[in-house]
Design a protein around this motif. Structure first.
Motif, PDB file in Angstrom:
ATOM      1  N   ARG A  94       0.841  -1.191   0.000  1.00  9.35           N
ATOM      2  CA  ARG A  94       0.000   0.000   0.000  1.00  9.35           C
ATOM      3  C   ARG A  94       0.879   1.245   0.000  1.00  9.35           C
ATOM      4  NH1 ARG A  94      -4.106  -1.090   4.876  1.00  9.35           N
ATOM      5  NH2 ARG A  94      -2.153  -1.862   5.801  1.00  9.35           N
ATOM      6  N   TYR A  95       0.454   2.235  -0.789  1.00  9.85           N
ATOM      7  CA  TYR A  95       1.188   3.496  -0.891  1.00  9.85           C
ATOM      8  C   TYR A  95       0.191   4.650  -0.760  1.00  9.85           C
ATOM      9  CZ  TYR A  95       4.921   0.565  -2.799  1.00  9.85           C
ATOM     10  OH  TYR A  95       5.876  -0.408  -2.971  1.00  9.85           O
ATOM     11  N   LEU A  96       0.716   5.818  -0.402  1.00 12.67           N
ATOM     12  CA  LEU A  96      -0.086   7.030  -0.303  1.00 12.67           C
ATOM     13  C   LEU A  96       0.358   8.027  -1.353  1.00 12.67           C
ATOM     14  CD1 LEU A  96      -2.207   7.033   2.001  1.00 12.67           C
ATOM     15  CD2 LEU A  96      -0.217   5.693   2.638  1.00 12.67           C
ATOM     16  N   ILE A  97      -0.608   8.692  -1.981  1.00  9.53           N
ATOM     17  CA  ILE A  97      -0.327   9.748  -2.957  1.00  9.53           C
ATOM     18  C   ILE A  97      -0.944  11.037  -2.428  1.00  9.53           C
ATOM     19  CG2 ILE A  97      -0.617  10.528  -5.333  1.00  9.53           C
ATOM     20  CD1 ILE A  97      -1.000   7.636  -6.168  1.00  9.53           C
ATOM     21  N   PRO A  98      -0.171  12.117  -2.294  1.00  9.83           N
ATOM     22  CA  PRO A  98      -0.736  13.379  -1.812  1.00  9.83           C
ATOM     23  C   PRO A  98      -1.928  13.824  -2.665  1.00  9.83           C
ATOM     24  CG  PRO A  98       1.653  13.499  -1.818  1.00  9.83           C
ATOM     25  CD  PRO A  98       1.288  12.217  -2.503  1.00  9.83           C
ATOM     26  N   GLN A  99      -3.032  14.137  -2.000  1.00 10.52           N
ATOM     27  CA  GLN A  99      -4.253  14.521  -2.708  1.00 10.52           C
ATOM     28  C   GLN A  99      -4.043  15.786  -3.529  1.00 10.52           C
ATOM     29  OE1 GLN A  99      -6.962  12.428  -1.906  1.00 10.52           O
ATOM     30  NE2 GLN A  99      -8.171  13.291  -3.571  1.00 10.52           N
ATOM     31  N   LEU A 100      -3.091  16.610  -3.124  1.00  5.13           N
ATOM     32  CA  LEU A 100      -2.812  17.855  -3.839  1.00  5.13           C
ATOM     33  C   LEU A 100      -2.465  17.609  -5.303  1.00  5.13           C
ATOM     34  CD1 LEU A 100      -2.289  20.952  -3.657  1.00  5.13           C
ATOM     35  CD2 LEU A 100       0.084  20.390  -3.100  1.00  5.13           C
ATOM     36  N   LEU A 129      -2.385  12.462 -12.335  1.00  8.04           N
ATOM     37  CA  LEU A 129      -1.581  13.318 -11.468  1.00  8.04           C
ATOM     38  C   LEU A 129      -1.051  14.530 -12.232  1.00  8.04           C
ATOM     39  CD1 LEU A 129       0.582  10.566  -9.704  1.00  8.04           C
ATOM     40  CD2 LEU A 129      -1.503  11.646  -8.831  1.00  8.04           C
ATOM     41  N   GLU A 130      -0.861  15.607 -11.492  1.00  5.89           N
ATOM     42  CA  GLU A 130      -0.208  16.793 -12.044  1.00  5.89           C
ATOM     43  C   GLU A 130       0.987  17.118 -11.165  1.00  5.89           C
ATOM     44  OE1 GLU A 130      -1.118  21.358 -13.532  1.00  5.89           O
ATOM     45  OE2 GLU A 130      -2.582  20.310 -12.278  1.00  5.89           O
ATOM     46  N   ALA A 131       2.157  17.185 -11.780  1.00  5.89           N
ATOM     47  CA  ALA A 131       3.385  17.471 -11.038  1.00  5.89           C
ATOM     48  C   ALA A 131       4.412  18.079 -11.977  1.00  5.89           C
ATOM     49  CB  ALA A 131       3.941  16.187 -10.413  1.00  5.89           C
ATOM     50  N   PHE A 185      10.023   8.720  -3.285  1.00  3.87           N
ATOM     51  CA  PHE A 185       9.248   8.785  -2.048  1.00  3.87           C
ATOM     52  C   PHE A 185       9.447  10.128  -1.349  1.00  3.87           C
ATOM     53  CE2 PHE A 185      10.521   4.280  -2.615  1.00  3.87           C
ATOM     54  CZ  PHE A 185       9.266   3.775  -2.921  1.00  3.87           C
ATOM     55  N   ALA A 186       8.340  10.621  -0.750  1.00  5.76           N
ATOM     56  CA  ALA A 186       8.375  11.894  -0.033  1.00  5.76           C
ATOM     57  C   ALA A 186       8.438  11.691   1.468  1.00  5.76           C
ATOM     58  CB  ALA A 186       7.146  12.731  -0.388  1.00  5.76           C
ATOM     59  N   GLY A 187       8.140  10.495   1.932  1.00  8.46           N
ATOM     60  CA  GLY A 187       8.134  10.228   3.361  1.00  8.46           C
ATOM     61  C   GLY A 187       7.397   8.935   3.640  1.00  8.46           C
ATOM     62  N   LEU A 201       4.293   8.378  -1.938  1.00 10.42           N
ATOM     63  CA  LEU A 201       4.906   8.632  -3.240  1.00 10.42           C
ATOM     64  C   LEU A 201       5.047  10.129  -3.475  1.00 10.42           C
ATOM     65  CD1 LEU A 201       2.995   6.006  -5.434  1.00 10.42           C
ATOM     66  CD2 LEU A 201       5.259   5.799  -4.405  1.00 10.42           C
ATOM     67  N   ASP A 202       6.092  10.502  -4.172  1.00  9.89           N
ATOM     68  CA  ASP A 202       6.348  11.896  -4.521  1.00  9.89           C
ATOM     69  C   ASP A 202       6.166  12.068  -6.029  1.00  9.89           C
ATOM     70  OD1 ASP A 202       7.173  14.454  -4.900  1.00  9.89           O
ATOM     71  OD2 ASP A 202       9.186  14.198  -4.074  1.00  9.89           O
ATOM     72  N   PRO A 203       5.003  12.565  -6.484  1.00 12.14           N
ATOM     73  CA  PRO A 203       4.773  12.700  -7.926  1.00 12.14           C
ATOM     74  C   PRO A 203       5.812  13.577  -8.625  1.00 12.14           C
ATOM     75  CG  PRO A 203       2.701  12.888  -6.734  1.00 12.14           C
ATOM     76  CD  PRO A 203       3.799  12.909  -5.707  1.00 12.14           C
ATOM     77  N   ILE A 204       6.280  14.627  -7.941  1.00 14.43           N
ATOM     78  CA  ILE A 204       7.300  15.485  -8.552  1.00 14.43           C
ATOM     79  C   ILE A 204       8.597  14.706  -8.737  1.00 14.43           C
ATOM     80  CG2 ILE A 204       8.714  17.547  -8.218  1.00 14.43           C
ATOM     81  CD1 ILE A 204       6.359  18.839  -6.825  1.00 14.43           C
ATOM     82  N   GLY A 205       8.978  13.940  -7.739  1.00 17.41           N
ATOM     83  CA  GLY A 205      10.182  13.126  -7.856  1.00 17.41           C
ATOM     84  C   GLY A 205      10.060  12.072  -8.932  1.00 17.41           C
ATOM     85  N   ILE A 206       8.856  11.514  -9.090  1.00 18.54           N
ATOM     86  CA  ILE A 206       8.643  10.492 -10.117  1.00 18.54           C
ATOM     87  C   ILE A 206       8.871  11.077 -11.502  1.00 18.54           C
ATOM     88  CG2 ILE A 206       6.875   9.070 -11.223  1.00 18.54           C
ATOM     89  CD1 ILE A 206       5.756   8.516  -8.438  1.00 18.54           C
ATOM     90  N   THR A 207       8.428  12.308 -11.732  1.00 24.00           N
ATOM     91  CA  THR A 207       8.636  12.918 -13.051  1.00 24.00           C
ATOM     92  C   THR A 207      10.116  13.179 -13.322  1.00 24.00           C
ATOM     93  OG1 THR A 207       8.354  15.187 -12.202  1.00 24.00           O
ATOM     94  CG2 THR A 207       6.376  14.028 -12.976  1.00 24.00           C
ATOM     95  N   ARG A 208      10.908  13.264 -12.260  1.00 22.98           N
ATOM     96  CA  ARG A 208      12.346  13.488 -12.455  1.00 22.98           C
ATOM     97  C   ARG A 208      13.083  12.201 -12.808  1.00 22.98           C
ATOM     98  NH1 ARG A 208      12.072  17.215  -7.840  1.00 22.98           N
ATOM     99  NH2 ARG A 208      12.765  15.522  -6.476  1.00 22.98           N
ATOM    100  N   VAL A 209      12.612  11.073 -12.302  1.00 23.68           N
ATOM    101  CA  VAL A 209      13.340   9.820 -12.523  1.00 23.68           C
ATOM    102  C   VAL A 209      12.803   9.024 -13.705  1.00 23.68           C
ATOM    103  CG1 VAL A 209      13.964   9.656 -10.103  1.00 23.68           C
ATOM    104  CG2 VAL A 209      11.890   8.531 -10.897  1.00 23.68           C
ATOM    105  N   VAL A 210      11.616   9.376 -14.197  1.00 21.46           N
ATOM    106  CA  VAL A 210      11.010   8.641 -15.312  1.00 21.46           C
ATOM    107  C   VAL A 210      10.833   9.584 -16.487  1.00 21.46           C
ATOM    108  CG1 VAL A 210       9.001   7.332 -16.073  1.00 21.46           C
ATOM    109  CG2 VAL A 210       9.829   7.075 -13.738  1.00 21.46           C
ATOM    110  N   ASP A 211      11.185   9.111 -17.679  1.00 22.53           N
ATOM    111  CA  ASP A 211      11.066   9.918 -18.888  1.00 22.53           C
ATOM    112  C   ASP A 211       9.624   9.917 -19.353  1.00 22.53           C
ATOM    113  OD1 ASP A 211      11.438  11.336 -21.179  1.00 22.53           O
ATOM    114  OD2 ASP A 211      12.315   9.691 -22.321  1.00 22.53           O
TER     115      ASP A 211
END
Length: 198
Positions: free
Chosen positions: A32-38, A95-97, A130-132, A145-155
């Motif tokens: 199980r993972y959490l995604i910030p609602q923002l 997601l938007e990031a 991951f954000a925390g 999960l950190d959506p902003i970080g994911i966009t940095r590591v995935v093309d």
């Protein structure tokens, strides 16, 4: 951002570790993972009648006529490379990031909840994914999960706006091409489109 005669807009980004935030709880395989609602725009179940299209190596999903780049959870969270992604019976978390909109494909969507964000330990802080972490109601620990970080590591560049416009334009050209064929031609010949990369 300042505009003469109108005013100034200040954007403050507060680290997640200083906040209690609403989050979406999802399941990927047995975890199980959490995604910030923002960062969550909307949720969709993968339509089995809508094919997953490919531009380069990036899968795209047609959502209300627009092409949405997809990111399967296994591309980010799996320990070993997954030989074939499974798209059926999945959910798309839009997601938007970092100014990008993409669909994160998960196995299940469980619930939304308020969570207390705990910082990662030192040996995990280098992971942009991951954000925390947080402690769930049953006492188990889940990663955020950190959506902003994911966009940095995935093309995700294949899903950028110029590429989407290019794909739509090619589809329009192909439909116009079909209208020029005689009515009895069921399978048109191949149409080759040369792109200059601009």
């Amino acid at each position: 951002q300042t505009e003469l005669g109108k005013g100034t807009v200040f954007t403050l980004r507060i680290p997640l570790t200083l906040a209690i935030i609403p989050a979406l709880r999802v399941r990927c395989a047995d975890e199980r993972y959490l995604i910030p609602q923002l960062n969550v725009l909307e949720l969709h179940r993968v339509d089995p009648t809508a094919p997953i299209e490919l531009v380069g190596d990036t899968p795209l999903y047609r959502l209300r006529g627009e092409l949405l780049p997809l990111l399967h959870w296994s591309d980010v969270l799996a320990d070993d490379p997954v030989p074939a992604r499974v798209w059926t019976d999945k959910y798309i978390v839009v997601l938007e990031a970092n100014g990008r909109i993409f669909g994160f494909v998960v196995d299940a969507v469980e619930n939304t909840e308020e969570i207390v964000v705990k910082p990662l330990r030192a040996h995990l802080k280098e992971l942009d994914t991951f954000a925390g972490s947080t402690v769930l109601g049953d006492g188990s620990v889940a990663l955020i999960l950190d959506p902003i970080g994911i966009t940095r590591v995935v093309d995700l560049q294949a899903g950028d706006e110029p590429t989407r416009r290019c794909v739509v334009r090619i589809e329009q050209m192909f439909r116009a091409y079909r209208t020029l064929l005689p009515p009895r031609v069921e399978q048109p010949p191949r149409l080759t489109v040369l792109l200059d990369g601009s």
